[in-house]
Write a protein that holds these residues in place. Structure first.
Motif, PDB file in Angstrom:
ATOM      1  N   GLY A 256       0.888  -1.084   0.018  1.00  0.00           N
ATOM      2  CA  GLY A 256       0.005   0.051  -0.036  1.00  0.00           C
ATOM      3  C   GLY A 256       0.919   1.348   0.047  1.00  0.00           C
ATOM      4  O   GLY A 256       1.950   1.208   0.107  1.00  0.00           O
ATOM      5  N   VAL A 257       0.005   2.347   0.201  1.00  0.00           N
ATOM      6  CA  VAL A 257       0.723   3.681  -0.139  1.00  0.00           C
ATOM      7  C   VAL A 257       0.458   4.614   1.196  1.00  0.00           C
ATOM      8  O   VAL A 257      -0.564   4.405   1.964  1.00  0.00           O
ATOM      9  CB  VAL A 257       0.433   4.601  -1.287  1.00  0.00           C
ATOM     10  CG1 VAL A 257       0.744   3.645  -2.604  1.00  0.00           C
ATOM     11  CG2 VAL A 257      -1.197   4.849  -1.272  1.00  0.00           C
ATOM     12  N   VAL A 258       1.538   5.317   1.699  1.00  0.00           N
ATOM     13  CA  VAL A 258       1.426   6.273   2.834  1.00  0.00           C
ATOM     14  C   VAL A 258       1.535   7.787   2.508  1.00  0.00           C
ATOM     15  O   VAL A 258       2.440   7.924   1.487  1.00  0.00           O
ATOM     16  CB  VAL A 258       2.055   5.706   3.987  1.00  0.00           C
ATOM     17  CG1 VAL A 258       1.853   4.532   4.526  1.00  0.00           C
ATOM     18  CG2 VAL A 258       3.840   5.855   3.557  1.00  0.00           C
ATOM     19  N   ALA A 259       0.985   8.534   3.298  1.00  0.00           N
ATOM     20  CA  ALA A 259       1.013  10.062   2.980  1.00  0.00           C
ATOM     21  C   ALA A 259       0.974  10.727   4.342  1.00  0.00           C
ATOM     22  O   ALA A 259       0.500  10.311   5.043  1.00  0.00           O
ATOM     23  CB  ALA A 259       0.094  10.718   1.859  1.00  0.00           C
ATOM     24  N   ALA A 280      -1.915   8.933   6.440  1.00  0.00           N
ATOM     25  CA  ALA A 280      -2.862   8.709   5.554  1.00  0.00           C
ATOM     26  C   ALA A 280      -2.412   7.225   4.731  1.00  0.00           C
ATOM     27  O   ALA A 280      -1.191   7.046   4.635  1.00  0.00           O
ATOM     28  CB  ALA A 280      -2.829   9.735   4.208  1.00  0.00           C
ATOM     29  N   VAL A 281      -3.382   6.549   4.475  1.00  0.00           N
ATOM     30  CA  VAL A 281      -2.958   5.108   4.103  1.00  0.00           C
ATOM     31  C   VAL A 281      -3.987   4.472   3.157  1.00  0.00           C
ATOM     32  O   VAL A 281      -5.088   4.649   3.199  1.00  0.00           O
ATOM     33  CB  VAL A 281      -2.715   4.069   5.248  1.00  0.00           C
ATOM     34  CG1 VAL A 281      -3.884   3.935   6.240  1.00  0.00           C
ATOM     35  CG2 VAL A 281      -2.420   2.564   4.600  1.00  0.00           C
ATOM     36  N   HIS A 313       7.590   6.621   8.699  1.00  0.00           N
ATOM     37  CA  HIS A 313       8.046   7.574   9.899  1.00  0.00           C
ATOM     38  C   HIS A 313       8.021   8.909   9.191  1.00  0.00           C
ATOM     39  O   HIS A 313       7.894   9.967   9.905  1.00  0.00           O
ATOM     40  CB  HIS A 313       9.138   6.954  10.338  1.00  0.00           C
ATOM     41  CG  HIS A 313       9.911   7.783  11.504  1.00  0.00           C
ATOM     42  ND1 HIS A 313      10.712   8.862  11.446  1.00  0.00           N
ATOM     43  CD2 HIS A 313       9.668   7.596  12.823  1.00  0.00           C
ATOM     44  CE1 HIS A 313      11.068   9.435  12.716  1.00  0.00           C
ATOM     45  NE2 HIS A 313      10.359   8.702  13.301  1.00  0.00           N
ATOM     46  N   ARG A 314       8.611   8.757   7.990  1.00  0.00           N
ATOM     47  CA  ARG A 314       9.056  10.335   7.236  1.00  0.00           C
ATOM     48  C   ARG A 314       7.657  11.092   7.206  1.00  0.00           C
ATOM     49  O   ARG A 314       7.586  12.314   7.059  1.00  0.00           O
ATOM     50  CB  ARG A 314       9.430  10.076   5.689  1.00  0.00           C
ATOM     51  CG  ARG A 314       9.792  11.072   5.066  1.00  0.00           C
ATOM     52  CD  ARG A 314       9.787  10.847   3.631  1.00  0.00           C
ATOM     53  NE  ARG A 314      11.261   9.969   3.359  1.00  0.00           N
ATOM     54  CZ  ARG A 314      11.717   9.395   2.273  1.00  0.00           C
ATOM     55  NH1 ARG A 314      10.930   9.888   1.082  1.00  0.00           N
ATOM     56  NH2 ARG A 314      12.445   8.874   2.178  1.00  0.00           N
ATOM     57  N   VAL A 315       6.465  10.405   6.923  1.00  0.00           N
ATOM     58  CA  VAL A 315       5.105  11.183   6.783  1.00  0.00           C
ATOM     59  C   VAL A 315       4.240  11.275   7.796  1.00  0.00           C
ATOM     60  O   VAL A 315       3.328  12.048   7.766  1.00  0.00           O
ATOM     61  CB  VAL A 315       4.629  10.948   5.336  1.00  0.00           C
ATOM     62  CG1 VAL A 315       5.285  10.983   4.282  1.00  0.00           C
ATOM     63  CG2 VAL A 315       4.125   9.292   5.525  1.00  0.00           C
ATOM     64  N   ALA A 316       4.506  10.390   8.866  1.00  0.00           N
ATOM     65  CA  ALA A 316       3.418  10.257   9.621  1.00  0.00           C
ATOM     66  C   ALA A 316       3.635  11.333  10.955  1.00  0.00           C
ATOM     67  O   ALA A 316       4.775  11.831  11.273  1.00  0.00           O
ATOM     68  CB  ALA A 316       3.629   8.879  10.437  1.00  0.00           C
ATOM     69  N   ARG A 317       2.385  11.867  11.453  1.00  0.00           N
ATOM     70  CA  ARG A 317       2.344  12.935  12.620  1.00  0.00           C
ATOM     71  C   ARG A 317       2.815  11.975  13.790  1.00  0.00           C
ATOM     72  O   ARG A 317       2.417  10.955  14.214  1.00  0.00           O
ATOM     73  CB  ARG A 317       1.334  13.294  12.857  1.00  0.00           C
ATOM     74  CG  ARG A 317       1.151  14.392  14.117  1.00  0.00           C
ATOM     75  CD  ARG A 317      -0.159  14.934  14.245  1.00  0.00           C
ATOM     76  NE  ARG A 317      -0.555  15.816  13.057  1.00  0.00           N
ATOM     77  CZ  ARG A 317      -1.485  15.503  12.168  1.00  0.00           C
ATOM     78  NH1 ARG A 317      -2.371  14.490  12.445  1.00  0.00           N
ATOM     79  NH2 ARG A 317      -1.905  16.338  11.398  1.00  0.00           N
ATOM     80  N   GLN A 318       4.046  12.258  14.544  1.00  0.00           N
ATOM     81  CA  GLN A 318       4.436  11.280  15.759  1.00  0.00           C
ATOM     82  C   GLN A 318       3.642  11.807  17.066  1.00  0.00           C
ATOM     83  O   GLN A 318       3.175  13.002  17.270  1.00  0.00           O
ATOM     84  CB  GLN A 318       5.983  11.566  15.830  1.00  0.00           C
ATOM     85  CG  GLN A 318       6.730  11.281  14.673  1.00  0.00           C
ATOM     86  CD  GLN A 318       6.771   9.764  14.490  1.00  0.00           C
ATOM     87  OE1 GLN A 318       6.668   9.054  15.275  1.00  0.00           O
ATOM     88  NE2 GLN A 318       6.496   9.430  13.147  1.00  0.00           N
TER      89      GLN A 318
END
Length: 372
Positions: A256-259, A280-281, A313-318
């Motif tokens: 899948g894709v993430v954003a 977003a997934v 990790h690059r695009v997620a809000r931590q």
């Protein structure tokens, strides 16, 4: 004509036929033959069987009590083909595990506690250990509940599903290649990928690599499925899940894709603000966009988002509390990581709902050990 008892249970956003291991053995045919005939797998409509002609409704679990001291129930998960006379046994399904937990409570596969009962489960496909905690007031198994999950408006019995020490279940490592980022070759060239094994093996890509923003409708996301199907095979090889000579699997790894979060609308038109979720997934289920997200995929995403250097990790809000709110086509689903004993990866918890739909005697047209 064979006869076998089965129970249909909705677990989360999937429907799963559950069979007792002893009943399957008693038919005298192997599980593949039985399921292919029972589901009418060779027909893409599954019109002459109990399959629902979609990846989320063409599932089965074969259950038995366990002899292991720390496990109550063992189950084999089957993803039955749709227009494809093949059963895939290489993965796990969290929604079906939710159904297995409710089945175990109703069939006295575990002693009921006075307030809530936890079913300790082992998925024999992958070795994954899970727990399902269900309210059992007065030591009674519930038939109904008011819990709801994104992807269906129907209520069900609440099930707190836990994936225990999920990292490396299939390959032995959370990052099977040893890298947070890998490069794979798809139909249009190379693309960055994060290959993760937690809950289930998963290949994650950044949505923008496919001209997407990660909040597309199912129809719009479907345009990326052919490319992701090719990349799934490349990921399987890179992760050591298959050899070049092995047949193509449409179930493993998850893909899948993430954003980054942006405001979007769910499939039913509900507006989801940008600040209402963390990642977003959009995931693929077999050959098509998943209408929500598979729970094993959610576990993989929760694990990946906590590992510096991965695309997730690059695009997620931590967040500070170990929770990760996933923006899926059906709505927001929250996974929460809870620290585990020393040496184990965090347990990932998800709130699910399940409902028993039917118990039936299936009349299965099997002739001479083969589907009719």
């Amino acid at each position: 004509m064979l006869r076998v008892q089965g129970e249909m249970i909705r677990g989360g956003t999937s429907k799963c036929w559950i069979f007792d291991h002893h009943d399957v053995v008693a038919t005298g045919v192997d599980a593949d033959t039985l399921l292919l005939a029972a589901y009418n797998a060779a027909d893409p409509r599954q019109i002459d069987g109990v399959g629902g002609a979609s990846s989320t409704t063409s599932k089965a679990a074969i259950v038995r009590t366990s002899t292991k001291p720390d496990v109550d129930v063992e189950y084999a998960f089957a993803q039955v083909g749709i227009g494809d006379a093949r059963v895939e046994w290489t993965s796990n399904c969290g929604n079906c595990a939710t159904a297995v937990a409710l089945y175990a409570v109703h069939h006295q596969l575990v002693p009921l506690a006075p307030e809530s009962t936890t079913v300790r489960m082992l998925n024999i496909n992958t070795g994954a250990r899970l727990s399902g905690t269900i309210p059992t007031p007065g030591r009674t198994a519930p038939d109904a509940g008011t819990a709801r999950v994104p992807g269906t408006a129907a209520p069900g019995v609440p099930v707190l599903l836990g994936f225990e020490d999920p990292a490396g279940t299939s390959t032995g490592r959370a990052l099977p290649t040893g890298h947070a980022l890998d490069t794979l070759t798809g139909p249009t060239g190379t693309v960055e990928a994060s290959l993760v094994d937690a809950g289930a093996p998963a290949a994650l890509f950044e949505a923008k690599a496919f001209g997407l923003d990660g909040t597309e409708s199912l129809a719009d996301f479907a345009t990326a499925v052919p490319a992701l199907t090719v990349l799934r095979r490349q990921a399987a090889l890179a992760m050591g899940l298959v050899e070049e000579s092995d047949p193509v699997s449409h179930a493993v790894p998850k893909v899948g894709v993430v954003a980054r979060p942006v405001t979007y609308r769910t499939t039913d038109g509900t507006l989801v603000p940008q600040d209402a979720y963390d990642l977003a997934v959009r995931m693929v289920s077999m050959h098509a966009p998943h209408p929500a997200i598979g729970l094993t995929s959610a576990v993989a995403l929760a694990t990946a988002a906590a590992i510096p250097g991965t695309l997730a990790h690059r695009v997620a809000r931590q967040t500070a509390d170990g929770s990760l709110r996933l923006g899926t086509p059906a709505g927001v689903i929250t996974a929460r990581a809870v620290p585990a004993k020393q040496g184990a990866s965090p347990t990932v918890l998800l709130h699910r709902a399940a409902r028993r739909i039917a118990r039936a005697e299936l009349l299965v047209p099997v002739l001479e050990g083969r589907p009719a």
